[in-house]
Scaffold this motif. Structure first.
Motif, short mmCIF file in Angstrom:
data_model
loop_
_atom_site.label_atom_id
_atom_site.label_comp_id
_atom_site.label_asym_id
_atom_site.label_seq_id
_atom_site.Cartn_x
_atom_site.Cartn_y
_atom_site.Cartn_z
N LEU A 57 -1.02 2.39 2.86
CA LEU A 57 -1.59 3.71 3.18
C LEU A 57 -0.85 4.82 2.44
N LEU A 58 0.48 4.68 2.37
CA LEU A 58 1.27 5.71 1.68
C LEU A 58 0.92 5.76 0.19
N TRP A 59 0.85 4.58 -0.45
CA TRP A 59 0.54 4.56 -1.89
C TRP A 59 -0.85 5.12 -2.16
N GLN A 60 -1.78 4.75 -1.28
CA GLN A 60 -3.16 5.26 -1.47
C GLN A 60 -3.19 6.77 -1.38
N GLU A 61 -2.53 7.27 -0.35
CA GLU A 61 -2.58 8.71 -0.11
C GLU A 61 -1.79 9.49 -1.16
N LYS A 62 -0.59 9.02 -1.46
CA LYS A 62 0.29 9.78 -2.36
C LYS A 62 -0.14 9.71 -3.83
N TYR A 63 -0.66 8.52 -4.23
CA TYR A 63 -0.95 8.34 -5.67
C TYR A 63 -2.44 8.17 -5.98
N GLY A 64 -3.27 8.15 -4.92
CA GLY A 64 -4.71 8.01 -5.15
C GLY A 64 -5.09 6.68 -5.77
N VAL A 65 -4.33 5.64 -5.49
CA VAL A 65 -4.61 4.31 -6.07
C VAL A 65 -5.37 3.43 -5.08
N ARG A 66 -6.05 2.41 -5.63
CA ARG A 66 -6.62 1.37 -4.78
C ARG A 66 -5.64 0.20 -4.88
N VAL A 67 -5.20 -0.30 -3.73
CA VAL A 67 -4.16 -1.34 -3.76
C VAL A 67 -4.79 -2.72 -3.68
N HIS A 68 -4.36 -3.60 -4.59
CA HIS A 68 -4.88 -4.96 -4.63
C HIS A 68 -3.68 -5.90 -4.65
N ILE A 69 -3.60 -6.75 -3.63
CA ILE A 69 -2.44 -7.65 -3.56
C ILE A 69 -2.84 -9.07 -3.96
N VAL A 70 -2.09 -9.63 -4.90
CA VAL A 70 -2.38 -10.98 -5.39
C VAL A 70 -1.20 -11.88 -5.04
N GLN A 71 -1.51 -13.02 -4.41
CA GLN A 71 -0.42 -13.95 -4.06
C GLN A 71 -0.18 -14.93 -5.20
N ASP A 72 1.07 -15.16 -5.49
CA ASP A 72 1.42 -16.09 -6.57
C ASP A 72 2.65 -16.89 -6.13
N ARG A 73 2.46 -18.19 -5.96
CA ARG A 73 3.56 -19.03 -5.48
C ARG A 73 4.73 -19.10 -6.45
N GLU A 74 4.45 -18.82 -7.71
CA GLU A 74 5.51 -18.88 -8.73
C GLU A 74 6.40 -17.62 -8.69
N GLU A 75 5.87 -16.57 -8.12
CA GLU A 75 6.59 -15.29 -8.13
C GLU A 75 7.72 -15.33 -7.09
N GLN A 76 8.93 -15.02 -7.54
CA GLN A 76 10.08 -15.02 -6.62
C GLN A 76 10.13 -13.74 -5.81
N ASN A 77 9.73 -12.66 -6.44
CA ASN A 77 9.86 -11.36 -5.79
C ASN A 77 8.48 -10.69 -5.80
N PHE A 78 8.31 -9.61 -6.54
CA PHE A 78 6.98 -9.01 -6.72
C PHE A 78 6.97 -8.22 -8.01
N ARG A 79 5.78 -8.04 -8.58
CA ARG A 79 5.66 -7.20 -9.78
C ARG A 79 4.38 -6.37 -9.64
N ILE A 80 4.39 -5.24 -10.32
CA ILE A 80 3.22 -4.36 -10.16
C ILE A 80 2.59 -4.05 -11.51
N ARG A 81 1.26 -3.75 -11.44
CA ARG A 81 0.53 -3.35 -12.65
C ARG A 81 -0.43 -2.24 -12.26
N LEU A 82 -0.56 -1.25 -13.12
CA LEU A 82 -1.54 -0.19 -12.89
C LEU A 82 -2.72 -0.48 -13.79
N LEU A 83 -3.92 -0.66 -13.22
CA LEU A 83 -5.07 -1.03 -14.04
C LEU A 83 -6.10 0.10 -14.05
#
Ligand code: SF4
Length: 334
Positions: free
Chosen positions: A308-334
């Motif tokens: 909710l904070l990211w949507q409101e503050k940055y006007g983004v649509r948030v899309h979460i993708v699960q990846d078993r190989e990922e140890q932590n998390f990474r982000i991309r702006l599309l």
């Protein structure tokens, strides 16, 4: 650090001569039945027969009181119970927690001879005025003395601190963390102060003389402390009080949450994402966050707070993708 599983045994400190304002031991004493030798053995055996985790070391952990402050006979009884399990290789050793001013050469020697492998010290604060106001009955210098004794032996050393104590503030809590880091413990525990019923702190709270930290402020401070300890290479093995009946029943005010650590980690993720987005053209874009399945709830945040904070503050649509190989998390702006 190799993972260690504790077989927790509660040891109440009957007749503790101290009177820490946040502690309700005096009330618990007499209500909570002390476990007998036989009950402790049964508990250990039950634990060993059901514990399926391989590769982790096990310690019989005497928690709840100042172990080295209880009568010597009783200490020896507790230590004796553990010996058979240690000799059979079923557990690595014994873990005890105690006060810094209850350590000296003789005590260290006794613990070492009886296969104690880990000692945890309740430091709580490195500020003498805070210790005085909380009636800890000791000075901060006692910690340094205790650590010097402990470090003459191959014990693993844990230091515990509290945040938001009576008379403390963020600056003092950060100072305590720096002091702990200076002493190079093998691990730390951080406990935010909560007001329990039947404590002197409860009376002060009712009189308006103690105002506990707001959960949000406490989480923010804990995130800062976590950062400090991690940067120093010191694991924080506990953050927040253990969820248990006792706390639920008696907790009356303060920053208690049954998933406190998750709140802190979620807050850190939120800040990291904010740092990555600040100053970028984000409006109307998609924010893709790829993370391990175990991290999804932390990324989303409690009650979707982060999203909710990211949507409101940055006007983004948030899309979460699960990846078993990922140890932590990474982000991309599309
Ligand atoms: S917290 Fe203080 S009062 Fe409570 S058992 Fe420990 S030393 Fe005693």
């Amino acid at each position: 650090m190799k993972r260690t599983i504790n077989i927790p045994i509660f040891v109440s400190h009957q007749g503790c001569p101290n009177d820490c304002v946040f502690c309700n031991q005096k009330r618990i004493t007499g209500i909570r039945n002390e476990e007998t030798e036989e009950q402790i053995r049964q508990k250990i055996e039950r634990f060993l027969s059901t514990c399926r985790t391989s590769g982790a070391e096990k310690e019989i952990a005497y928690f709840g009181g100042s172990f080295t402050g209880i009568e010597e006979e009783k200490q020896l009884m507790y230590l004796r119970i553990a010996q058979a399990y240690i000799q059979r290789g079923e557990v690595k050793g014994i873990r005890v927690s105690t006060r810094p001013d209850y350590m000296d050469q003789k005590i260290c020697e006794r613990l070492y001879r009886n296969h104690v492998t880990t000692i945890e010290l309740g430091v709580q604060s490195a500020d003498d005025e805070v210790l005085r106001m909380n009636r800890r009955g000791m000075k901060a210098s006692a910690v340094e003395t205790a650590v010097a004794y402990i470090r003459k032996y191959p014990f693993s050393l844990g230091l515990q601190m509290m945040t938001g104590m009576l008379g403390s503030d963020e600056e003092k809590d950060l100072f305590t963390a720096q002091e702990l880091i200076r002493l190079k413990p093998d691990f730390v525990r951080i406990y935010p102060t909560v007001v329990l019923r039947d404590t002197a702190l409860y009376d002060l709270y009712l009189q308006g003389k103690y105002v506990p930290m707001e959960l949000e402020d406490s989480v923010r401070l804990s995130a800062e402390l976590l950062e400090l300890f991690e940067s120093a290479g010191i694991p924080v093995i506990r953050l927040g009080l253990m969820a248990g009946e006792e706390v639920h029943e008696k907790e009356v005010a303060g920053p208690y949450h049954s998933a406190y650590r998750e709140l802190v980690e979620s807050y850190r993720i939120c800040r990291t994402v904010e740092h990555a987005l600040d100053g970028k053209q984000t409006m109307g874009k998609e924010l893709e966050i790829v993370c391990a399945p175990s991290m999804v709830s932390k990324v989303i945040g409690n009650r979707r707070k982060n999203v909710l904070l990211w949507q409101e503050k940055y006007g983004v649509r948030v899309h979460i993708v699960q990846d078993r190989e990922e140890q932590n998390f990474r982000i991309r702006l599309l």
